[in-house]
Design a protein around this motif. Structure first.
Motif, PDB file in Angstrom:
ATOM      1  N   UNK A 132       0.276  20.034  -3.647  1.00  0.00           N
ATOM      2  CA  UNK A 132       0.217  21.468  -3.390  1.00  0.00           C
ATOM      3  C   UNK A 132       1.582  22.083  -3.645  1.00  0.00           C
ATOM      4  N   UNK A 133       1.588  23.284  -4.184  1.00  0.00           N
ATOM      5  CA  UNK A 133       2.816  24.060  -4.268  1.00  0.00           C
ATOM      6  C   UNK A 133       3.031  24.722  -2.908  1.00  0.00           C
ATOM      7  N   UNK A 134       4.107  25.448  -2.780  1.00  0.00           N
ATOM      8  CA  UNK A 134       4.359  26.179  -1.529  1.00  0.00           C
ATOM      9  C   UNK A 134       3.228  27.168  -1.242  1.00  0.00           C
ATOM     10  N   UNK A 135       2.746  27.839  -2.283  1.00  0.00           N
ATOM     11  CA  UNK A 135       1.620  28.769  -2.123  1.00  0.00           C
ATOM     12  C   UNK A 135       0.371  28.013  -1.674  1.00  0.00           C
ATOM     13  N   UNK A 136       0.153  26.844  -2.227  1.00  0.00           N
ATOM     14  CA  UNK A 136      -0.986  26.022  -1.839  1.00  0.00           C
ATOM     15  C   UNK A 136      -0.898  25.568  -0.393  1.00  0.00           C
ATOM     16  N   UNK A 140       0.833  -1.177   0.000  1.00  0.00           N
ATOM     17  CA  UNK A 140       0.000   0.000   0.000  1.00  0.00           C
ATOM     18  C   UNK A 140       0.882   1.247   0.000  1.00  0.00           C
ATOM     19  N   UNK A 141       0.538   2.192  -0.868  1.00  0.00           N
ATOM     20  CA  UNK A 141       1.245   3.465  -0.904  1.00  0.00           C
ATOM     21  C   UNK A 141       0.815   4.327   0.266  1.00  0.00           C
ATOM     22  N   UNK A 142       1.773   5.057   0.806  1.00  0.00           N
ATOM     23  CA  UNK A 142       1.457   6.065   1.811  1.00  0.00           C
ATOM     24  C   UNK A 142       1.696   7.415   1.165  1.00  0.00           C
ATOM     25  N   UNK A 143       0.729   8.287   1.319  1.00  0.00           N
ATOM     26  CA  UNK A 143       0.758   9.568   0.629  1.00  0.00           C
ATOM     27  C   UNK A 143       1.336  10.657   1.517  1.00  0.00           C
ATOM     28  N   UNK A 144       2.243  11.466   0.967  1.00  0.00           N
ATOM     29  CA  UNK A 144       2.771  12.580   1.761  1.00  0.00           C
ATOM     30  C   UNK A 144       1.722  13.680   1.932  1.00  0.00           C
ATOM     31  N   UNK A 145       1.852  14.426   3.012  1.00  0.00           N
ATOM     32  CA  UNK A 145       0.976  15.576   3.240  1.00  0.00           C
ATOM     33  C   UNK A 145       1.089  16.513   2.043  1.00  0.00           C
ATOM     34  N   UNK A 146      -0.053  17.041   1.610  1.00  0.00           N
ATOM     35  CA  UNK A 146      -0.070  17.939   0.466  1.00  0.00           C
ATOM     36  C   UNK A 146      -0.421  17.267  -0.843  1.00  0.00           C
ATOM     37  N   UNK A 147      -0.581  15.942  -0.818  1.00  0.00           N
ATOM     38  CA  UNK A 147      -1.018  15.245  -2.029  1.00  0.00           C
ATOM     39  C   UNK A 147      -2.468  15.616  -2.320  1.00  0.00           C
ATOM     40  N   UNK A 148      -2.760  15.907  -3.568  1.00  0.00           N
ATOM     41  CA  UNK A 148      -4.120  16.202  -4.006  1.00  0.00           C
ATOM     42  C   UNK A 148      -4.567  15.009  -4.844  1.00  0.00           C
ATOM     43  N   UNK A 149      -5.659  14.391  -4.434  1.00  0.00           N
ATOM     44  CA  UNK A 149      -6.108  13.169  -5.102  1.00  0.00           C
ATOM     45  C   UNK A 149      -7.629  13.108  -5.111  1.00  0.00           C
ATOM     46  N   UNK A 150      -8.158  12.134  -5.807  1.00  0.00           N
ATOM     47  CA  UNK A 150      -9.592  11.856  -5.813  1.00  0.00           C
ATOM     48  C   UNK A 150      -9.862  10.722  -4.852  1.00  0.00           C
ATOM     49  N   UNK A 151     -10.966  10.831  -4.133  1.00  0.00           N
ATOM     50  CA  UNK A 151     -11.339   9.790  -3.170  1.00  0.00           C
ATOM     51  C   UNK A 151     -12.853   9.587  -3.231  1.00  0.00           C
TER      52      UNK A 151
END
Length: 114
Positions: free
Chosen positions: A96-100, A1-12
């Motif tokens: 997310x970018x830094x601004x995001x 299972x992949x673990x996603x880093x904070x700031x990942x934008x995905x569909x759920x």
């Protein structure tokens, strides 16, 4: 299972049950206890500007690797803990970018404002 880093934008699969699926920002997954069964997300929406709550627009310069066809807003009140399996692996994903990141942090802080 992949673990996603904070700031990942995905569909759920939509934790609000308003739609079948919705975009989310992963706030906490890879560096948390019980990450095999849960991750924390903030929901995104296209109608959030209509609510009487702070819902900043997630502009294109806040995103990298993903874009949305409609104007999309943060929904800082819509924080959910979902199973990692609810994140759709076959759909577009970005970060997310830094601004995001700054925009999300500001939105989360507003939850503590009077």
């Amino acid at each position: 299972m992949s673990k996603y880093p904070a700031g990942t934008v995905a569909w759920a699969f939509d934790p609000t049950d308003a739609h079948d699926e919705r975009p989310v920002i992963i706030l906490s997954h890879e560096n948390r206890p019980f990450s095999s069964v849960e991750c924390t997300v903030m929901c995104l929406g296209t109608g959030a500007k209509n609510y009487d709550h702070y819902a900043p627009e997630l502009e294109n310069e806040c995103l990298s690797g993903i874009s949305f066809a409609s104007t999309t807003y943060l929904m800082p009140w819509a924080l959910y803990t979902i199973p990692p399996g609810a994140i759709q692996t076959g759909k577009a994903r970005g970060e997310l970018t830094e601004k995001g990141e700054r925009l999300v942090k500001k939105a989360l802080i507003t939850l503590f404002s009077v």
